[in-house]
Motif scaffolding. Structure first.
Motif, PDB file in Angstrom:
ATOM      1  N   GLN A  65      -4.150  12.164  -4.017  1.00 29.04           N
ATOM      2  CA  GLN A  65      -2.618  12.004  -3.829  1.00 29.04           C
ATOM      3  C   GLN A  65      -2.479  12.450  -2.215  1.00 29.04           C
ATOM      4  O   GLN A  65      -1.764  11.777  -1.499  1.00 29.04           O
ATOM      5  CB  GLN A  65      -1.998  12.835  -4.716  1.00 29.04           C
ATOM      6  N   ASN A 117       1.641   8.384  -6.884  1.00 29.43           N
ATOM      7  CA  ASN A 117       0.489   8.120  -5.892  1.00 29.43           C
ATOM      8  C   ASN A 117      -0.788   8.693  -5.879  1.00 29.43           C
ATOM      9  O   ASN A 117      -1.454   9.231  -5.178  1.00 29.43           O
ATOM     10  CB  ASN A 117       1.021   8.368  -4.225  1.00 29.43           C
ATOM     11  N   THR A 126      -4.148   4.975  -6.179  1.00 30.73           N
ATOM     12  CA  THR A 126      -3.967   3.993  -5.084  1.00 30.73           C
ATOM     13  C   THR A 126      -5.247   4.116  -4.335  1.00 30.73           C
ATOM     14  O   THR A 126      -6.221   4.953  -4.304  1.00 30.73           O
ATOM     15  CB  THR A 126      -2.920   4.256  -4.079  1.00 30.73           C
ATOM     16  N   GLY A 183      20.405   8.699  -0.638  1.00 35.76           N
ATOM     17  CA  GLY A 183      20.248   8.150   0.833  1.00 35.76           C
ATOM     18  C   GLY A 183      18.943   7.569   1.236  1.00 35.76           C
ATOM     19  O   GLY A 183      18.880   6.861   2.063  1.00 35.76           O
ATOM     20  N   VAL A 184      18.124   8.141   0.563  1.00 36.08           N
ATOM     21  CA  VAL A 184      16.712   7.677   1.006  1.00 36.08           C
ATOM     22  C   VAL A 184      16.032   7.098  -0.249  1.00 36.08           C
ATOM     23  O   VAL A 184      16.553   7.199  -1.369  1.00 36.08           O
ATOM     24  CB  VAL A 184      15.661   8.935   1.432  1.00 36.08           C
ATOM     25  N   THR A 185      14.929   6.264   0.272  1.00 36.08           N
ATOM     26  CA  THR A 185      14.143   5.635  -1.012  1.00 36.08           C
ATOM     27  C   THR A 185      12.740   6.234  -0.900  1.00 36.08           C
ATOM     28  O   THR A 185      12.026   6.379   0.068  1.00 36.08           O
ATOM     29  CB  THR A 185      14.242   4.051  -0.757  1.00 36.08           C
ATOM     30  N   LEU A 186      12.312   6.610  -2.416  1.00 38.21           N
ATOM     31  CA  LEU A 186      11.178   7.256  -2.351  1.00 38.21           C
ATOM     32  C   LEU A 186      10.017   6.255  -3.197  1.00 38.21           C
ATOM     33  O   LEU A 186      10.436   5.339  -3.979  1.00 38.21           O
ATOM     34  CB  LEU A 186      11.136   8.417  -3.195  1.00 38.21           C
ATOM     35  N   ILE A 187       8.828   6.105  -2.625  1.00 40.09           N
ATOM     36  CA  ILE A 187       7.942   5.131  -3.195  1.00 40.09           C
ATOM     37  C   ILE A 187       6.508   5.625  -3.957  1.00 40.09           C
ATOM     38  O   ILE A 187       6.011   6.606  -3.135  1.00 40.09           O
ATOM     39  CB  ILE A 187       7.317   3.905  -2.250  1.00 40.09           C
ATOM     40  N   LYS A 237       8.206  12.834   0.115  1.00 37.81           N
ATOM     41  CA  LYS A 237       8.975  14.085  -0.499  1.00 37.81           C
ATOM     42  C   LYS A 237       8.765  13.597  -1.833  1.00 37.81           C
ATOM     43  O   LYS A 237       8.399  12.452  -2.387  1.00 37.81           O
ATOM     44  CB  LYS A 237      10.643  13.400  -0.239  1.00 37.81           C
ATOM     45  N   GLU A 238       8.536  14.753  -2.436  1.00 37.57           N
ATOM     46  CA  GLU A 238       7.989  15.044  -3.890  1.00 37.57           C
ATOM     47  C   GLU A 238       6.788  13.969  -4.406  1.00 37.57           C
ATOM     48  O   GLU A 238       6.778  13.009  -5.227  1.00 37.57           O
ATOM     49  CB  GLU A 238       9.238  14.346  -4.857  1.00 37.57           C
ATOM     50  N   CYS A 239       5.782  14.271  -3.212  1.00 41.99           N
ATOM     51  CA  CYS A 239       4.531  13.313  -3.360  1.00 41.99           C
ATOM     52  C   CYS A 239       4.857  11.944  -3.442  1.00 41.99           C
ATOM     53  O   CYS A 239       4.077  10.966  -3.964  1.00 41.99           O
ATOM     54  CB  CYS A 239       3.789  13.909  -4.652  1.00 41.99           C
ATOM     55  N   MET A 240       6.023  11.408  -2.768  1.00 39.70           N
ATOM     56  CA  MET A 240       6.142  10.060  -2.550  1.00 39.70           C
ATOM     57  C   MET A 240       6.533   9.741  -1.196  1.00 39.70           C
ATOM     58  O   MET A 240       6.787  10.663  -0.510  1.00 39.70           O
ATOM     59  CB  MET A 240       7.343   9.529  -3.553  1.00 39.70           C
ATOM     60  N   PHE A 241       5.978   8.390  -0.823  1.00 38.58           N
ATOM     61  CA  PHE A 241       6.499   7.769   0.502  1.00 38.58           C
ATOM     62  C   PHE A 241       7.827   7.840   0.511  1.00 38.58           C
ATOM     63  O   PHE A 241       8.579   7.382  -0.350  1.00 38.58           O
ATOM     64  CB  PHE A 241       5.931   6.610   0.749  1.00 38.58           C
ATOM     65  N   GLU A 242       8.500   8.485   1.576  1.00 38.98           N
ATOM     66  CA  GLU A 242       9.823   8.322   1.823  1.00 38.98           C
ATOM     67  C   GLU A 242      10.359   7.218   3.024  1.00 38.98           C
ATOM     68  O   GLU A 242       9.714   7.131   3.910  1.00 38.98           O
ATOM     69  CB  GLU A 242      10.537   9.712   2.515  1.00 38.98           C
ATOM     70  N   THR A 243      11.210   6.430   2.806  1.00 34.63           N
ATOM     71  CA  THR A 243      11.827   5.499   3.789  1.00 34.63           C
ATOM     72  C   THR A 243      13.176   5.636   3.647  1.00 34.63           C
ATOM     73  O   THR A 243      13.878   5.901   2.892  1.00 34.63           O
ATOM     74  CB  THR A 243      11.251   4.038   3.303  1.00 34.63           C
ATOM     75  N   LYS A 244      13.894   4.777   4.609  1.00 38.40           N
ATOM     76  CA  LYS A 244      15.260   4.660   4.758  1.00 38.40           C
ATOM     77  C   LYS A 244      15.730   4.218   3.488  1.00 38.40           C
ATOM     78  O   LYS A 244      15.211   3.128   2.983  1.00 38.40           O
ATOM     79  CB  LYS A 244      15.799   4.137   5.904  1.00 38.40           C
ATOM     80  N   GLY A 245      16.925   4.372   2.915  1.00 42.16           N
ATOM     81  CA  GLY A 245      17.468   3.865   1.643  1.00 42.16           C
ATOM     82  C   GLY A 245      17.762   2.434   1.902  1.00 42.16           C
ATOM     83  O   GLY A 245      18.195   1.895   2.626  1.00 42.16           O
ATOM     84  N   VAL A 246      17.196   1.917   0.561  1.00 44.37           N
ATOM     85  CA  VAL A 246      17.625   0.357   0.287  1.00 44.37           C
ATOM     86  C   VAL A 246      18.038   0.376  -1.271  1.00 44.37           C
ATOM     87  O   VAL A 246      17.790   1.328  -2.000  1.00 44.37           O
ATOM     88  CB  VAL A 246      16.281  -0.334   0.208  1.00 44.37           C
ATOM     89  N   LEU A 276      -1.261   9.902   0.790  1.00 50.97           N
ATOM     90  CA  LEU A 276       0.151  10.260   1.630  1.00 50.97           C
ATOM     91  C   LEU A 276      -0.169  10.814   2.899  1.00 50.97           C
ATOM     92  O   LEU A 276       0.609  11.075   3.697  1.00 50.97           O
ATOM     93  CB  LEU A 276       0.863  11.173   0.928  1.00 50.97           C
ATOM     94  N   CYS A 293      -8.572   0.412  -8.672  1.00 52.00           N
ATOM     95  CA  CYS A 293      -7.771   1.508  -8.954  1.00 52.00           C
ATOM     96  C   CYS A 293      -7.429   1.219 -10.579  1.00 52.00           C
ATOM     97  O   CYS A 293      -7.265   0.136 -10.954  1.00 52.00           O
ATOM     98  CB  CYS A 293      -6.485   1.626  -8.347  1.00 52.00           C
ATOM     99  N   SER A 342      -9.664   6.450  -7.407  1.00 52.38           N
ATOM    100  CA  SER A 342      -8.648   6.101  -6.486  1.00 52.38           C
ATOM    101  C   SER A 342      -8.849   7.350  -5.332  1.00 52.38           C
ATOM    102  O   SER A 342      -9.456   8.241  -5.688  1.00 52.38           O
ATOM    103  CB  SER A 342      -7.448   5.965  -6.923  1.00 52.38           C
ATOM    104  N   LEU A 343      -8.038   6.947  -4.324  1.00 54.52           N
ATOM    105  CA  LEU A 343      -7.751   8.154  -3.236  1.00 54.52           C
ATOM    106  C   LEU A 343      -6.986   9.246  -3.889  1.00 54.52           C
ATOM    107  O   LEU A 343      -6.399   9.091  -4.924  1.00 54.52           O
ATOM    108  CB  LEU A 343      -7.028   7.812  -2.294  1.00 54.52           C
TER     109      LEU A 343
END
Lengths: 444, 96
Positions: free
Chosen positions: B73, A37, A40, A135-139, B84-93, B77, A27, B70-71
């Motif tokens: 988008q 994203n 990837t 409250g959430v995390t975006l990656i 959310k907003e083209c990103m992976f969403e996970t619980k808040g850290v 996903l 990549c 690459s793959l």
């Protein structure tokens, strides 16, 4: 008598390499500012069954950094898995190096003459980028797997000035080696400091000398200014705590720029247990002596060597030599100008002074133009009003914005126009005569 | 070799596994037995053997610094339980 304290500081610098592709997959590593994203693949997303494949250029860059820092290059080097759960890494581990780093036992000499020992220079991969939203995390995994080199010093720093000098020197080195743009704001280069302080009496009386039994780690600091402020704050905080006979503990702290203070991020109890083990999917690296030799001979003249040579060979001040060797491009510009200067009887001192004082924009001016200008000065100045008028008209035409500014009342804009005429006339225009001509022209 | 309950809790935390009290007890017994079984290997004389980290016998397997597409988008996903907003969403850290 007042108790004196000595800070003990070690630094970890992370630098993102500017390779075309990522560390373990194909990549693109040119992720900055791209749609999330979109860079990837199964490898850098940590999908089951995907296998990493080492980027040769990244390994070479890492070795080059090690060589420039006088490291020994390991004959055998291995990658290991650093295990932790945090959503910035999709695999549950980061591929890094631990017991078999590529480069070990180096050193660098600071401006003060102090030698800083380099513990290791190793290769690893960068993580994904997290953003925290309600409250959430975006990656965004575009950055996941971008080649990252980590440079770790021994705890040899005792003041912030040395830390700053060291970090600046590394940044300059990365740019000279062309392995990274080392732009702090873009996160190409990140600093971490380990800090503790101890009462000086212990260091002088007690033998053997030993490190304090705690250290505070300052993490993820992305500017020279902030690292200096954070370390200064931390030294003060720790000395105050020791004066109050408080026990300092191992912890990780961050820097709050708004409040100008460090804050607790993670205490010892939560300290990580990474359970490193050799990466089974990557065969070991065997770095042959001949490979090291050829990489060593491919290194450019290093900034500190250039500085020294400029001062010795050209007899210019250390300060000027430092300015002229600041970037490889400026150093090349300077030497190319010297070459032309020699042919036209322009002295080294004249060329050096011109570049140091006038700071020409080397992306738009040619070294030969500078020599022309310096030569022209010797030949004679343009005093003819007619000729100056012509040049002024031309400059006015080329700098419409400055003209507007001037008409709005910004007198400083006149300097831009004078500069324009100087450029057109290769520096030969008589400024005293030019000024009224320009003013008249602007009022008409 | 007997694993304590605290050691089991620690390992479970590192592995990000939530264990009930009953499981902690059961796993401490099971893991202790597994350790005992593996412990037998310590009877083998290995002082002169180089540790083996890789069984392929290969070294310096590297690739040139070239990119391939690459793959998309959408593909990247496609397995995300939440996005959310083209990103992976996970619980808040917290950022650290």
């Amino acid at each position: 008598m007042k108790q004196m304290y000595e800070p003990i500081i070690g630094l970890e610098v992370h630098v993102e390499l500017n390779t075309k592709s990522k560390m373990f997959c194909r990549c693109s590593a040119d992720y900055f500012g791209k749609e999330p994203n979109t860079y990837t693949c199964p490898v850098c997303l940590g999908l089951p069954g995907a296998l990493p494949l080492i980027n040769k250029a990244a390994i070479e860059d890492c070795i080059k950094i090690g060589l420039a820092l006088n490291c020994k290059i390991s004959e055998k080097s291995l990658f290991e898995r650093k295990n932790y759960f945090y959503p910035d890494l999709p695999k549950g581990y980061q591929i890094s190096q631990y017991r078999w780093p590529l480069c070990i036992n180096g050193q660098i000499t600071l401006d003060s003459g102090q030698v800083i020992r380099i513990n290791r220079v190793h290769q690893e991969e960068d993580t994904g980028k997290l953003s925290h939203l309600g409250g959430v995390t975006l990656i965004d995994f575009n950055r996941s797997g971008v080649p990252l080199v980590e440079i770790v010093t021994e705890p040899d720093f005792h003041d912030v000035a040395s830390v700053r000098d060291y970090a600046k020197k590394l940044q300059q080195l990365f740019r000279y080696l062309e392995v990274s743009n080392a732009d702090m704001e873009r996160g190409d280069m990140r600093l971490e400091a380990n800090i503790s302080v101890h009462p000086i009496a212990i260091a002088s009386k007690a033998s053997p000398w030993r490190l304090p039994d705690y250290r505070v780690e300052l993490k993820n600091i992305n500017s020279f200014r902030f690292i200096v402020a954070a370390i200064e704050y931390e030294i003060k905080r720790q000395i105050e705590a020791l004066e109050k006979r408080e026990k300092l503990t191992q912890e990780t702290r961050g820097w709050n720029e708004d409040k100008k203070c460090t804050f607790l991020q993670r205490s010892k109890e939560e300290a990580h247990d990474y359970r490193y083990f050799p990466e089974p999917d990557l065969p070991e690296l065997r770095i042959e002596e001949s490979r090291v030799k050829s990489l060593e001979s491919s290194l450019p003249e290093l900034p500190w060597d250039k500085l020294k040579r400029f001062a010795e060979e050209y007899g210019i001040s250390k300060n000027d030599a430092q300015i002229l060797s600041e970037t490889k491009e400026l150093a090349e510009f300077f030497e190319s100008a010297l070459e032309h200067g020699k042919k036209h009887g322009v002295s080294i001192k004249e060329v050096a002074n011109y570049i140091v004082n006038r700071k020409p924009d080397i992306s738009s001016v040619l070294p030969t133009q500078i020599i022309e200008e310096l030569k022209g000065k010797k030949v004679g100045i343009i005093e003819s009003e007619k000729e100056l008028e012509k040049l002024a008209e031309q400059a006015v035409k080329e700098n419409a914005n400055a003209v507007l500014d001037y008409k709005k009342g910004k007198e400083a804009a006149l300097q831009v126009l004078i500069g324009g005429v100087m450029k057109l006339s290769l520096g030969k225009a008589d400024i005293a005569k030019l000024k009224p001509i320009l003013e008249k022209l602007l009022k008409s | 070799m007997k694993l304590t309950k605290d050691q089991v809790k620690h390992v479970a935390k590192l592995a990000n596994l939530p264990l009930t009290a009953e499981e902690e007890k059961r796993y401490s017994e099971q893991l202790s037995k597994i350790l005992d079984y593996v412990e037998q290997l310590n009877r083998v004389e290995t002082s002169s053997a180089e540790p083996t980290f890789n069984v392929t016998g290969q070294s310096n397997v590297m690739r040139e610094d070239e990119t391939t597409p690459s793959l998309s988008q959408e593909e990247a996903l496609s397995n995300a339980p939440q996005k959310k907003e083209c990103m992976f969403e996970t619980k808040g850290v917290f950022e650290d």
